[in-house]
Write a protein that holds these residues in place. Structure first.
Motif, mmCIF file in Angstrom:
data_model
loop_
_atom_site.group_PDB
_atom_site.id
_atom_site.type_symbol
_atom_site.label_atom_id
_atom_site.label_comp_id
_atom_site.label_asym_id
_atom_site.label_seq_id
_atom_site.Cartn_x
_atom_site.Cartn_y
_atom_site.Cartn_z
ATOM 1 N N UNK A 35 0.512 10.550 17.886
ATOM 2 C CA UNK A 35 1.748 11.036 17.269
ATOM 3 C C UNK A 35 2.948 10.243 17.775
ATOM 4 N N UNK A 36 2.961 9.948 19.072
ATOM 5 C CA UNK A 36 4.061 9.163 19.644
ATOM 6 C C UNK A 36 4.080 7.765 19.060
ATOM 7 N N UNK A 37 2.913 7.157 18.947
ATOM 8 C CA UNK A 37 2.827 5.799 18.389
ATOM 9 C C UNK A 37 3.255 5.794 16.933
ATOM 10 N N UNK A 38 2.852 6.812 16.168
ATOM 11 C CA UNK A 38 3.247 6.877 14.765
ATOM 12 C C UNK A 38 4.760 6.998 14.644
ATOM 13 N N UNK A 39 5.380 7.794 15.503
ATOM 14 C CA UNK A 39 6.848 7.912 15.498
ATOM 15 C C UNK A 39 7.503 6.562 15.802
ATOM 16 N N UNK A 40 6.928 5.827 16.758
ATOM 17 C CA UNK A 40 7.467 4.512 17.094
ATOM 18 C C UNK A 40 7.349 3.556 15.912
ATOM 19 N N UNK A 41 6.224 3.613 15.236
ATOM 20 C CA UNK A 41 6.017 2.735 14.087
ATOM 21 C C UNK A 41 6.984 3.087 12.964
ATOM 22 N N UNK A 42 7.189 4.378 12.729
ATOM 23 C CA UNK A 42 8.114 4.787 11.666
ATOM 24 C C UNK A 42 9.544 4.357 11.992
ATOM 25 N N UNK B 243 -4.954 -3.630 12.217
ATOM 26 C CA UNK B 243 -4.494 -3.177 10.900
ATOM 27 C C UNK B 243 -5.197 -1.876 10.525
ATOM 28 N N UNK B 244 -6.473 -1.793 10.860
ATOM 29 C CA UNK B 244 -7.250 -0.588 10.565
ATOM 30 C C UNK B 244 -6.622 0.642 11.234
ATOM 31 N N UNK B 245 -6.156 0.476 12.459
ATOM 32 C CA UNK B 245 -5.602 1.620 13.187
ATOM 33 C C UNK B 245 -4.246 2.046 12.622
ATOM 34 N N UNK B 246 -3.456 1.085 12.143
ATOM 35 C CA UNK B 246 -2.194 1.446 11.492
ATOM 36 C C UNK B 246 -2.476 2.342 10.287
ATOM 37 N N UNK B 247 -3.443 1.929 9.463
ATOM 38 C CA UNK B 247 -3.799 2.755 8.303
ATOM 39 C C UNK B 247 -4.336 4.115 8.752
ATOM 40 N N UNK C 47 -3.822 10.059 9.027
ATOM 41 C CA UNK C 47 -3.781 11.326 9.750
ATOM 42 C C UNK C 47 -2.535 12.128 9.389
ATOM 43 N N UNK C 48 -1.493 11.422 8.982
ATOM 44 C CA UNK C 48 -0.230 12.061 8.575
ATOM 45 C C UNK C 48 -0.184 12.263 7.061
ATOM 46 N N UNK C 49 -1.366 12.081 6.407
ATOM 47 C CA UNK C 49 -1.487 12.267 4.955
ATOM 48 C C UNK C 49 -0.529 11.356 4.184
ATOM 49 N N UNK C 50 -0.405 10.113 4.647
ATOM 50 C CA UNK C 50 0.424 9.116 3.987
ATOM 51 C C UNK C 50 -0.316 7.785 3.979
ATOM 52 N N UNK C 51 0.254 6.831 3.263
ATOM 53 C CA UNK C 51 -0.185 5.448 3.391
ATOM 54 C C UNK C 51 0.978 4.647 3.954
ATOM 55 N N UNK C 52 0.689 3.494 4.530
ATOM 56 C CA UNK C 52 1.758 2.685 5.123
ATOM 57 C C UNK C 52 2.726 2.235 4.037
ATOM 58 N N UNK D 270 8.783 5.069 0.083
ATOM 59 C CA UNK D 270 9.519 6.339 0.081
ATOM 60 C C UNK D 270 10.838 6.220 0.827
ATOM 61 N N UNK D 271 10.830 5.572 1.988
ATOM 62 C CA UNK D 271 12.055 5.444 2.778
ATOM 63 C C UNK D 271 13.054 4.523 2.076
ATOM 64 N N UNK D 272 12.566 3.479 1.437
ATOM 65 C CA UNK D 272 13.478 2.604 0.698
ATOM 66 C C UNK D 272 14.118 3.341 -0.462
ATOM 67 N N UNK D 273 13.333 4.113 -1.187
ATOM 68 C CA UNK D 273 13.866 4.866 -2.315
ATOM 69 C C UNK D 273 14.889 5.895 -1.857
ATOM 70 N N UNK D 274 14.656 6.534 -0.733
ATOM 71 C CA UNK D 274 15.610 7.519 -0.218
ATOM 72 C C UNK D 274 16.961 6.872 0.063
#
Length: 306
Positions: A195-202, A227-231, A236-241, A247-251
């Protein structure tokens, strides 16, 4: 009685790996097998290639040490560059593609092949640790690196009765190293790290949305993971990279279209600022997300009471 080393040119040893060029020496360590891969002698090409996996061999973890020069390990979409003295893990064939190694003529790859049964690591570890450098500057990583290098240097002098103990030491140090970096046996802590790593990546993604070249492979390399681990993290967060990036660009585009201070700025300029390069692609993505074209969304927003 001394340990047995094998040169692929003799044809005397059953193949652990399929050699594409250069020469290979093998050392049987009981629970492990050491594989030393060297480039051919002069005149050598600037880059040589080996494969450390072969069809029909038992599934093994491969811990690879770069020795004598930098190496690049690759397979499928994964790749990692190792400086001399660095270690990397390659997962069993069912969870990772066969590994190809490239190196300069001065380099050699020292691979320790460990049967899966000797390493109590679940599939998530294969996903998270494959094709990324392992800590090797201190602790268990430094000890393992030194032991592998020493075994490669002293392979011809290792006695058969010592080989089992040395193989056990390699297995134990590998498990100790993986336990430290992957929290084996502690799923809660592992989930917290994910979860911490995903937050850092986001956060990393959010700061680079303006870059049209922002892509999963670059994100993986920037965080020294496969690359496999990023996906895997985004799944796990029910998203794709790519879905998260879009989504963030559109926002941001939506917010700029509604901003009174940007009312005179063109839609094209706004979309370009947030990493969209194709107006048609942007228009379709925006309409799918908000039900209106960008221009219509801006007009309706301008008429809405403030």
């Amino acid at each position: 009685m001394q340990g047995t080393t094998h040169d692929t040119r003799s044809g005397a040893a059953p193949a652990i790996g399929r050699l594409l060029s250069g020469e290979r020496t093998e050392l049987d360590l009981g629970p492990a097998r050491l594989l030393v891969l060297r480039p051919p002698g002069p005149p050598a090409r600037p880059s040589v290639r080996w494969s450390a996996a072969a069809p029909g061999t038992a599934q093994t973890w491969q811990v690879v040490l770069a020795s004598g020069g930098p190496l690049t390990l690759s397979g499928g979409h994964d790749a990692v560059r190792l400086a001399p003295g660095e270690l990397a893990l390659w997962a069993p064939p069912d969870t990772a593609p066969a590994m190809t190694v490239r190196g300069t003529p001065s380099a050699r790859a020292v691979a320790v092949c460990l049967p899966c049964r000797t390493v109590p690591a679940p599939a998530r570890v294969a996903c998270s640790l494959t094709a990324r450098p392992l800590p090797s500057s201190g602790g268990a990583g430094a000890l393992l690196s030194d032991l592998i290098e020493g075994l490669a240097t002293q392979a011809a002098l290792v006695e058969a009765r010592q080989a089992l103990w040395l193989g056990s030491a390699v297995v134990d140090l590998t498990v100790a190293l993986l336990s430290g970096v992957a929290d084996l046996g502690d799923p809660a802590r592992s989930r917290s790290r994910q979860a911490t790593l995903l937050d850092e990546i986001k956060t990393y993604v959010d700061l680079r949305l303006a870059n049209p070249e922002l892509a999963p492979l670059g994100i993986a390399r920037a965080h020294h993971i496969s690359l496999r681990y990023v996906h895997h993290l985004f799944q796990q967060d029910k998203q794709t990279v790519r879905g998260y990036i879009r989504e963030r660009r559109l926002e941001h585009c939506r917010a700029d279209l509604l901003s009174p201070g940007l009312a005179t700025e063109s839609v094209g300029r706004i979309m370009g600022r947030w990493g969209f390069r194709d107006a048609a692609v942007f228009g379709r993505a925006f309409k799918r997300a908000y039900g209106l074209s960008p221009a219509e969304y801006r007009r309706r927003g301008a008429r809405a009471p403030r």
